[in-house]
Design a protein around this motif. Structure first.
Motif, PDB file in Angstrom:
ATOM      1  N   ASN A  97      38.427  -1.977  53.451  1.00 21.97           N
ATOM      2  CA  ASN A  97      37.894  -2.019  52.087  1.00 21.97           C
ATOM      3  C   ASN A  97      38.544  -0.905  51.269  1.00 21.97           C
ATOM      4  OD1 ASN A  97      36.331  -2.688  49.855  1.00 21.97           O
ATOM      5  ND2 ASN A  97      34.641  -1.381  50.485  1.00 21.97           N
ATOM      6  N   THR A  98      39.183  -1.257  50.195  1.00 19.12           N
ATOM      7  CA  THR A  98      39.872  -0.266  49.382  1.00 19.12           C
ATOM      8  C   THR A  98      39.975  -0.763  47.949  1.00 19.12           C
ATOM      9  OG1 THR A  98      41.872   1.098  49.258  1.00 19.12           O
ATOM     10  CG2 THR A  98      42.177  -1.225  49.811  1.00 19.12           C
ATOM     11  N   TYR A  99      40.559   0.072  47.107  1.00 16.76           N
ATOM     12  CA  TYR A  99      40.837  -0.329  45.722  1.00 16.76           C
ATOM     13  C   TYR A  99      41.976   0.537  45.207  1.00 16.76           C
ATOM     14  CZ  TYR A  99      40.373  -1.331  40.765  1.00 16.76           C
ATOM     15  OH  TYR A  99      40.632  -1.728  39.473  1.00 16.76           O
ATOM     16  N   LEU A 100      42.995  -0.092  44.662  1.00 16.76           N
ATOM     17  CA  LEU A 100      44.148   0.632  44.147  1.00 16.76           C
ATOM     18  C   LEU A 100      44.101   0.692  42.623  1.00 16.76           C
ATOM     19  CD1 LEU A 100      46.912   1.983  44.604  1.00 16.76           C
ATOM     20  CD2 LEU A 100      47.942  -0.297  44.358  1.00 16.76           C
ATOM     21  N   PRO A 101      43.942   1.880  42.040  1.00 12.95           N
ATOM     22  CA  PRO A 101      43.989   2.013  40.580  1.00 12.95           C
ATOM     23  C   PRO A 101      45.403   1.732  40.072  1.00 12.95           C
ATOM     24  CG  PRO A 101      42.993   3.948  41.617  1.00 12.95           C
ATOM     25  CD  PRO A 101      43.644   3.156  42.702  1.00 12.95           C
ATOM     26  N   LEU A 102      45.480   1.015  38.964  1.00 12.31           N
ATOM     27  CA  LEU A 102      46.758   0.638  38.374  1.00 12.31           C
ATOM     28  C   LEU A 102      46.774   1.022  36.894  1.00 12.31           C
ATOM     29  CD1 LEU A 102      46.750  -2.891  40.024  1.00 12.31           C
ATOM     30  CD2 LEU A 102      48.346  -1.059  40.640  1.00 12.31           C
ATOM     31  N   ASP A 103      47.871   0.669  36.222  1.00 15.32           N
ATOM     32  CA  ASP A 103      47.964   0.962  34.787  1.00 15.32           C
ATOM     33  C   ASP A 103      46.823   0.316  34.011  1.00 15.32           C
ATOM     34  OD1 ASP A 103      50.225   2.449  35.176  1.00 15.32           O
ATOM     35  OD2 ASP A 103      51.627   0.868  34.598  1.00 15.32           O
ATOM     36  N   ARG A 104      46.372  -0.860  34.459  1.00 14.83           N
ATOM     37  CA  ARG A 104      45.283  -1.539  33.758  1.00 14.83           C
ATOM     38  C   ARG A 104      44.004  -0.711  33.788  1.00 14.83           C
ATOM     39  NH1 ARG A 104      42.698  -6.220  37.601  1.00 14.83           N
ATOM     40  NH2 ARG A 104      42.386  -4.914  39.436  1.00 14.83           N
ATOM     41  N   ASP A 105      43.806   0.058  34.868  1.00 12.99           N
ATOM     42  CA  ASP A 105      42.630   0.919  34.971  1.00 12.99           C
ATOM     43  C   ASP A 105      42.734   2.068  33.970  1.00 12.99           C
ATOM     44  OD1 ASP A 105      41.141   0.036  37.727  1.00 12.99           O
ATOM     45  OD2 ASP A 105      43.310  -0.177  37.886  1.00 12.99           O
ATOM     46  N   THR A 106      43.913   2.660  33.865  1.00  9.68           N
ATOM     47  CA  THR A 106      44.132   3.745  32.911  1.00  9.68           C
ATOM     48  C   THR A 106      43.869   3.275  31.491  1.00  9.68           C
ATOM     49  OG1 THR A 106      45.793   4.735  34.368  1.00  9.68           O
ATOM     50  CG2 THR A 106      45.801   5.431  32.069  1.00  9.68           C
ATOM     51  N   GLU A 107      44.316   2.059  31.180  1.00 10.86           N
ATOM     52  CA  GLU A 107      44.097   1.496  29.849  1.00 10.86           C
ATOM     53  C   GLU A 107      42.611   1.267  29.584  1.00 10.86           C
ATOM     54  OE1 GLU A 107      46.500  -1.998  29.877  1.00 10.86           O
ATOM     55  OE2 GLU A 107      48.385  -0.879  30.032  1.00 10.86           O
ATOM     56  N   LEU A 108      41.897   0.791  30.588  1.00  4.20           N
ATOM     57  CA  LEU A 108      40.450   0.610  30.450  1.00  4.20           C
ATOM     58  C   LEU A 108      39.771   1.955  30.244  1.00  4.20           C
ATOM     59  CD1 LEU A 108      37.738  -0.936  30.684  1.00  4.20           C
ATOM     60  CD2 LEU A 108      37.914  -0.642  33.173  1.00  4.20           C
ATOM     61  N   PHE A 109      40.155   2.955  31.005  1.00  2.36           N
ATOM     62  CA  PHE A 109      39.539   4.280  30.901  1.00  2.36           C
ATOM     63  C   PHE A 109      39.765   4.879  29.509  1.00  2.36           C
ATOM     64  CE2 PHE A 109      40.131   5.031  35.760  1.00  2.36           C
ATOM     65  CZ  PHE A 109      39.254   3.980  36.004  1.00  2.36           C
ATOM     66  N   ASP A 110      40.959   4.660  28.951  1.00  4.78           N
ATOM     67  CA  ASP A 110      41.242   5.152  27.596  1.00  4.78           C
ATOM     68  C   ASP A 110      40.305   4.488  26.587  1.00  4.78           C
ATOM     69  OD1 ASP A 110      43.246   6.783  28.529  1.00  4.78           O
ATOM     70  OD2 ASP A 110      44.882   5.410  28.023  1.00  4.78           O
ATOM     71  N   TRP A 111      40.066   3.185  26.751  1.00  4.32           N
ATOM     72  CA  TRP A 111      39.168   2.469  25.842  1.00  4.32           C
ATOM     73  C   TRP A 111      37.737   2.987  25.983  1.00  4.32           C
ATOM     74  CZ3 TRP A 111      34.919  -0.861  26.406  1.00  4.32           C
ATOM     75  CH2 TRP A 111      34.563  -1.568  25.256  1.00  4.32           C
ATOM     76  N   LEU A 112      37.315   3.216  27.217  1.00  8.26           N
ATOM     77  CA  LEU A 112      35.967   3.747  27.433  1.00  8.26           C
ATOM     78  C   LEU A 112      35.827   5.146  26.833  1.00  8.26           C
ATOM     79  CD1 LEU A 112      35.399   2.594  31.133  1.00  8.26           C
ATOM     80  CD2 LEU A 112      34.219   1.718  29.102  1.00  8.26           C
ATOM     81  N   ASP A 113      36.871   5.958  26.951  1.00 15.98           N
ATOM     82  CA  ASP A 113      36.854   7.284  26.330  1.00 15.98           C
ATOM     83  C   ASP A 113      36.680   7.169  24.818  1.00 15.98           C
ATOM     84  OD1 ASP A 113      37.161   8.623  28.729  1.00 15.98           O
ATOM     85  OD2 ASP A 113      39.333   8.890  28.520  1.00 15.98           O
ATOM     86  N   ASP A 114      37.404   6.230  24.216  1.00 20.94           N
ATOM     87  CA  ASP A 114      37.311   6.032  22.762  1.00 20.94           C
ATOM     88  C   ASP A 114      35.903   5.601  22.360  1.00 20.94           C
ATOM     89  OD1 ASP A 114      39.971   6.689  22.503  1.00 20.94           O
ATOM     90  OD2 ASP A 114      40.681   4.610  22.416  1.00 20.94           O
ATOM     91  N   GLN A 115      35.305   4.708  23.148  1.00 19.75           N
ATOM     92  CA  GLN A 115      33.937   4.257  22.860  1.00 19.75           C
ATOM     93  C   GLN A 115      32.957   5.419  22.960  1.00 19.75           C
ATOM     94  OE1 GLN A 115      35.323   1.237  21.665  1.00 19.75           O
ATOM     95  NE2 GLN A 115      33.188   0.693  22.022  1.00 19.75           N
ATOM     96  N   ARG A 116      33.150   6.263  23.962  1.00 18.16           N
ATOM     97  CA  ARG A 116      32.261   7.415  24.163  1.00 18.16           C
ATOM     98  C   ARG A 116      32.390   8.403  23.007  1.00 18.16           C
ATOM     99  NH1 ARG A 116      34.564  10.001  28.512  1.00 18.16           N
ATOM    100  NH2 ARG A 116      35.426  11.570  27.132  1.00 18.16           N
ATOM    101  N   ASP A 117      33.620   8.693  22.599  1.00 17.35           N
ATOM    102  CA  ASP A 117      33.846   9.671  21.529  1.00 17.35           C
ATOM    103  C   ASP A 117      33.314   9.176  20.187  1.00 17.35           C
ATOM    104  OD1 ASP A 117      35.077  11.277  23.392  1.00 17.35           O
ATOM    105  OD2 ASP A 117      37.119  10.674  22.843  1.00 17.35           O
ATOM    106  N   ALA A 118      33.495   7.875  19.927  1.00 11.99           N
ATOM    107  CA  ALA A 118      33.062   7.313  18.648  1.00 11.99           C
ATOM    108  C   ALA A 118      31.613   6.858  18.666  1.00 11.99           C
ATOM    109  CB  ALA A 118      33.965   6.132  18.271  1.00 11.99           C
ATOM    110  N   LYS A 119      30.960   6.958  19.839  1.00 10.26           N
ATOM    111  CA  LYS A 119      29.575   6.511  20.018  1.00 10.26           C
ATOM    112  C   LYS A 119      29.406   5.053  19.584  1.00 10.26           C
ATOM    113  CE  LYS A 119      27.519  11.112  19.684  1.00 10.26           C
ATOM    114  NZ  LYS A 119      27.383  11.203  21.154  1.00 10.26           N
ATOM    115  N   LEU A 120      30.223   4.196  20.191  1.00  6.56           N
ATOM    116  CA  LEU A 120      30.192   2.773  19.898  1.00  6.56           C
ATOM    117  C   LEU A 120      29.830   1.976  21.145  1.00  6.56           C
ATOM    118  CD1 LEU A 120      33.440   2.361  17.749  1.00  6.56           C
ATOM    119  CD2 LEU A 120      31.076   2.372  16.928  1.00  6.56           C
ATOM    120  N   CYS A 121      28.908   1.042  21.003  1.00 13.44           N
ATOM    121  CA  CYS A 121      28.575   0.126  22.094  1.00 13.44           C
ATOM    122  C   CYS A 121      29.647  -0.949  22.195  1.00 13.44           C
ATOM    123  CB  CYS A 121      27.212  -0.514  21.859  1.00 13.44           C
ATOM    124  SG  CYS A 121      25.826   0.630  21.933  1.00 13.44           S
TER     125      CYS A 121
END
Length: 306
Positions: free
Chosen positions: A44-68
């Motif tokens: 059982n494993t999981y390999l982070p890829l560029d798609r994960d980094t892109e998702l994390f950037d979007w989540l960071d933006d949502q957190r900073d802007a306080k947007l659902c």
């Protein structure tokens, strides 16, 4: 027959059944081969890829802007594991408890996701000792107080497809009264059906989650990365399958997994076990298609180019 005699009879049957299973396994494989099969079956494993980094950037933006908002993907995409990984980048755990501050809180919902289930999941993720004690009012007060005390700045809810209308409204209240952005995570059904319902009670839900993100499937290059990583982690060097050195096999794996990481891992385990049982099995697209032809392909959306 007395209860004691019945219990003894059941125990004898179970022992006999277990012995027959063990005998069947011994006939099928050597103990060494069986041990290797069991090890691979638990891989059982999981390999982070560029798609994960892109998702994390979007989540960071949502957190900073306080947007659902909400994130969707096909079942088996690895999205829930990606969200767990995002949380671990910001929050440390000491035993069953999250350390303060817990900037990112991620909780997964189980079926029948009403308000009580929602707050129990949140409190359980934090490690609260009273996660399942009390009325809805008690759980709400406890969860809100704990979220505030832990300094949560974004609340991510996995398996949001399971939430009821009442639970959605609880999350909206978390945002409007505590100013903590809520991110719903689920399958395409969440975005295409639940949040698009035309009934009047769902208008508030729709209008509260306007920001969206689609977690993509794997392209061919990412399939190669995932396969190589899996082989390196779980197969001894002398028993590597070297699947990525066969172009037609890579294309087959992507097609058969639908570009989804969990079905891809399923296939890798099955192929590895096949090679244990049949060491001389030649790995090529024709043979794999013949062997796994009855396996259905996932129903997914493809929006990225290879």
């Amino acid at each position: 027959m007395s209860e004691i005699n019945l219990a003894n009879a059941n125990l004898e049957f179970q022992n006999s059944y277990d012995a027959s299973l063990q005998s069947a396994e011994e006939l099928r494989r050597s103990p060494e081969a069986q041990a290797e099969v069991e090890r691979i079956g638990k891989a059982n494993t999981y390999l982070p890829l560029d798609r994960d980094t892109e998702l994390f950037d979007w989540l960071d933006d949502q957190r900073d802007a306080k947007l659902c908002g909400y994130v969707t993907s096909a079942t088996g995409s690895g999205l829930l594991k990606a969200c767990q990984l995002y949380r671990t980048q910001y929050v440390k755990r000491r035993g069953t408890l999250l350390e303060i501050p817990a900037t990112v809180l991620y909780a997964e919902i189980e079926q029948h996701g009403g308000p009580t289930d929602l707050y129990c999941s949140i409190l359980e993720e934090i490690g609260h000792p009273l996660a399942h004690v009390g009325t809805l009012r008690d759980l709400r007060s406890r969860a809100w107080g704990t979220i505030k005390g832990y300094g949560v700045k974004i609340l991510i809810i996995g398996n949001a497809d399971y939430l009821t209308l009442e639970a959605f409204n609880e999350l909206i209240d978390v945002f409007t009264k505590m100013r903590i952005p809520v991110i719903l995570v689920g399958t395409y059904y969440l975005g295409d059906n639940i949040l698009e319902r035309k009934s009047l009670p769902y208008v508030r839900v729709h209008d509260s989650f306007l920001e969206s993100y689609e977690f993509p499937n794997l392209n061919e290059e990412e399939v190669i990365e995932v396969v190589n990583d899996w082989e390196e982690k779980f197969l001894p060097e002398k028993h590597r399958l070297n699947l990525t050195q066969m172009e037609s096999v890579v294309s087959y794996l992507r097609l058969k997994s639908g570009g989804l990481i969990e079905p891809l891992y399923d296939l890798l385990r099955k192929i590895a076990i096949l090679k244990i049982d049949e060491p001389h099995f030649e790995l090529n697209q024709y043979n794999l298609t013949k062997r796994f032809g009855r396996r259905k392909e996932p129903k997914v959306k493809f929006k990225r180019k290879s």
